[in-house]
Structure formats: C-alpha cells, structure tokens
Design an enzyme around this catalytic site. Structure first.
Site, PDB file in Angstrom:
ATOM      1  N   HIS A  17      15.175 -74.416 -23.817  1.00 29.73           N
ATOM      2  CA  HIS A  17      16.002 -75.498 -23.260  1.00 29.73           C
ATOM      3  C   HIS A  17      15.756 -76.789 -24.050  1.00 29.73           C
ATOM      4  O   HIS A  17      16.690 -77.530 -24.362  1.00 29.73           O
ATOM      5  CB  HIS A  17      15.642 -75.767 -21.797  1.00 29.73           C
ATOM      6  CG  HIS A  17      15.951 -74.648 -20.849  1.00 29.73           C
ATOM      7  ND1 HIS A  17      15.031 -74.174 -19.939  1.00 29.73           N
ATOM      8  CD2 HIS A  17      17.081 -73.929 -20.650  1.00 29.73           C
ATOM      9  CE1 HIS A  17      15.596 -73.211 -19.219  1.00 29.73           C
ATOM     10  NE2 HIS A  17      16.830 -73.031 -19.638  1.00 29.73           N
ATOM     11  N   LYS A  41      20.994 -67.931  -8.364  1.00 28.29           N
ATOM     12  CA  LYS A  41      19.631 -67.398  -8.359  1.00 28.29           C
ATOM     13  C   LYS A  41      18.905 -67.985  -7.158  1.00 28.29           C
ATOM     14  O   LYS A  41      18.442 -69.119  -7.187  1.00 28.29           O
ATOM     15  CB  LYS A  41      18.911 -67.794  -9.649  1.00 28.29           C
ATOM     16  CG  LYS A  41      19.457 -67.102 -10.871  1.00 28.29           C
ATOM     17  CD  LYS A  41      18.807 -67.641 -12.113  1.00 28.29           C
ATOM     18  CE  LYS A  41      19.603 -67.273 -13.332  1.00 28.29           C
ATOM     19  NZ  LYS A  41      19.279 -68.081 -14.492  1.00 28.29           N
ATOM     20  N   ARG A  91      22.169 -67.249 -26.455  1.00 25.06           N
ATOM     21  CA  ARG A  91      21.184 -66.484 -27.226  1.00 25.06           C
ATOM     22  C   ARG A  91      21.762 -65.193 -27.791  1.00 25.06           C
ATOM     23  O   ARG A  91      21.234 -64.637 -28.749  1.00 25.06           O
ATOM     24  CB  ARG A  91      19.974 -66.121 -26.339  1.00 25.06           C
ATOM     25  CG  ARG A  91      19.171 -67.320 -25.899  1.00 25.06           C
ATOM     26  CD  ARG A  91      18.312 -66.982 -24.721  1.00 25.06           C
ATOM     27  NE  ARG A  91      19.152 -66.625 -23.583  1.00 25.06           N
ATOM     28  CZ  ARG A  91      18.710 -66.436 -22.348  1.00 25.06           C
ATOM     29  NH1 ARG A  91      17.429 -66.545 -22.095  1.00 25.06           N
ATOM     30  NH2 ARG A  91      19.538 -66.120 -21.377  1.00 25.06           N
ATOM     31  N   SER A 129      13.826 -68.516 -18.693  1.00 27.17           N
ATOM     32  CA  SER A 129      13.017 -68.976 -17.567  1.00 27.17           C
ATOM     33  C   SER A 129      12.374 -67.779 -16.867  1.00 27.17           C
ATOM     34  O   SER A 129      11.253 -67.871 -16.363  1.00 27.17           O
ATOM     35  CB  SER A 129      13.875 -69.762 -16.568  1.00 27.17           C
ATOM     36  OG  SER A 129      14.279 -70.977 -17.150  1.00 27.17           O
TER      37      SER A 129
HETATM   38  O1  PNS Z   1      20.333 -71.675 -15.752  1.00 30.76           O
HETATM   39  P1  PNS Z   1      21.447 -70.879 -15.133  1.00 30.76           P
HETATM   40  O2  PNS Z   1      21.011 -70.328 -13.809  1.00 30.76           O
HETATM   41  O3  PNS Z   1      21.959 -69.806 -16.056  1.00 30.76           O
HETATM   42  O4  PNS Z   1      22.675 -71.895 -14.884  1.00 30.76           O
HETATM   43  C1  PNS Z   1      23.908 -71.477 -14.308  1.00 30.76           C
HETATM   44  C2  PNS Z   1      24.664 -72.704 -13.775  1.00 30.76           C
HETATM   45  C3  PNS Z   1      23.828 -73.406 -12.735  1.00 30.76           C
HETATM   46  C4  PNS Z   1      24.934 -73.649 -14.917  1.00 30.76           C
HETATM   47  C5  PNS Z   1      26.023 -72.220 -13.149  1.00 30.76           C
HETATM   48  O5  PNS Z   1      25.771 -71.242 -12.201  1.00 30.76           O
HETATM   49  C6  PNS Z   1      26.802 -73.370 -12.516  1.00 30.76           C
HETATM   50  O6  PNS Z   1      27.400 -74.138 -13.223  1.00 30.76           O
HETATM   51  N1  PNS Z   1      26.728 -73.489 -11.173  1.00 30.76           N
HETATM   52  C7  PNS Z   1      27.320 -74.591 -10.450  1.00 30.76           C
HETATM   53  C8  PNS Z   1      28.464 -74.182  -9.529  1.00 30.76           C
HETATM   54  C9  PNS Z   1      29.785 -74.281 -10.250  1.00 30.76           C
HETATM   55  O7  PNS Z   1      30.232 -75.343 -10.658  1.00 30.76           O
HETATM   56  N2  PNS Z   1      30.418 -73.110 -10.460  1.00 30.76           N
HETATM   57  C10 PNS Z   1      31.668 -73.038 -11.185  1.00 30.76           C
HETATM   58  C11 PNS Z   1      31.454 -72.857 -12.672  1.00 30.76           C
HETATM   59  S1  PNS Z   1      30.894 -71.242 -13.080  1.00 30.76           S
END
Ligand code: PNS
Length: 157
Positions: A17, A41, A91, A129
């Site tokens: 990150h 998650k 990745r 993570s």
């Molecule tokens: O680190 P992660 O868990 O891969 O991140 C995923 C994340 C949090 C970026 C994604 O799930 C997200 O954007 N969640 C917020 C809810 C939202 O806006 N959803 C619509 C877009 S997919």
C-alpha cells in the site's frame, strides 16, 4: 487541485500500500487514504479507528497525503472531498478484473469519477493484508511487510 482517493480496508496497511501511496503522491496534489469502514470483509483484525491511526502514522512523512475513513458509498466520499480520481493498486489479473468492475460501478454512480490503476511494483507483488495478518498471528518478523510505525505499534501491544 487534483485530489485522489486511495480507498481500502487497510487491515493493516502494508508496504505494498505504501508503495502505491508514494507513487500517487507524486502524481496528484492531494491524496486521501480512506479506510472504508463497512466493506465486505467483515472479520477485521483491527478496528476502523486502529486502521485509521495506523494509516495516519504511516503517511505522516508525506506532506500531501492524509488519512480518513468513510462508512458508506465511496462515490459519495469522493463528491464530499471534491475528488475525481480513485487510486487502486493491481497485482495480477484477478485484481484487475475486480478493479475494472469497481471502476465501472463507481463511474456509473458518479460519471466524473476516474479510476487510476497502479501496477504493483515487483517487490510487492505477493503482498497483501491477509498475508500481513498471518505474519502477525504467527509472530513472524513484520519489518518486511508493514511500515515501521505499524511494527512499533504492534510491539507495544
Ligand atoms: O482493501 P479492499 O478490501 O480490497 O478494498 C475494497 C473497497 C473498500 C475499496 C471496496 O469494497 C469499496 O469501495 N467499498 C465501498 C462501498 C462502495 O462504494 N461500493 C461500490 C463500489 S464497488
């Protein structure tokens, strides 16, 4: 002013990150690393507050990077912060497929929102993570995986 948002769970923030953050900080005027509170998650190792604190300490050396958190739709946070760029790290092909889908969803919600994908640097291609949490669980040496400030904080617990 070009404001970019780097969203994620950051449970915990890793050196992978940090690599993306450093590169984004060179491309944009302001980068907000946003800890998403209610993402899918559900079983986080660290609370939202702990994750934000870890991010804040880790980015303290970047003058144009800040830490924040959001419990809701990412596109709404982008509108609130007047940001039209989302930064993500990729990745491999599975990351790309997922991020491409999310980019389309976010653009569907907010047509001015662009997603910029940073290919992972070779040194961090295997970082996640999930892997960092395993290293923490099994008391492995963490220096190679997470920022020094996170190592220090975990030692203090
Ligand atoms: O680190 P992660 O868990 O891969 O991140 C995923 C994340 C949090 C970026 C994604 O799930 C997200 O954007 N969640 C917020 C809810 C939202 O806006 N959803 C619509 C877009 S997919």
């Amino acid at each position: 002013m070009k404001t970019a948002i780097y969203p994620g769970s950051f449970d915990p923030i890793t050196l992978g990150h940090m690599d993306v953050i450093g590169r984004a900080a060179q491309c944009f005027d302001r980068v907000i690393v946003c800890v998403m509170v209610n993402c899918e998650k559900k079983h986080h190792m660290f609370t939202a507050q702990q994750r934000v604190d870890m991010v804040r300490r880790a980015v303290a050396g970047f003058p144009n990077v800040e830490a924040s958190s959001w419990d809701g739709l990412l596109a709404d946070f982008a509108v609130k912060e007047q940001a039209n760029i989302l930064v993500k790290g990729v990745r491999n092909g599975s990351d790309f497929d997922m991020e491409y889908q999310m980019a389309l969803i976010n653009k569907g919600i907010c047509p001015t929102l662009e997603t910029v994908l940073f290919p992972a640097s070779a040194d961090y291609i295997h970082f996640s993570s999930t892997m960092a949490r395993e290293m923490i669980r099994y008391h492995q040496n963490l220096e190679k995986y997470v920022p020094a400030s996170v190592v220090e904080e975990l030692k203090g617990r």
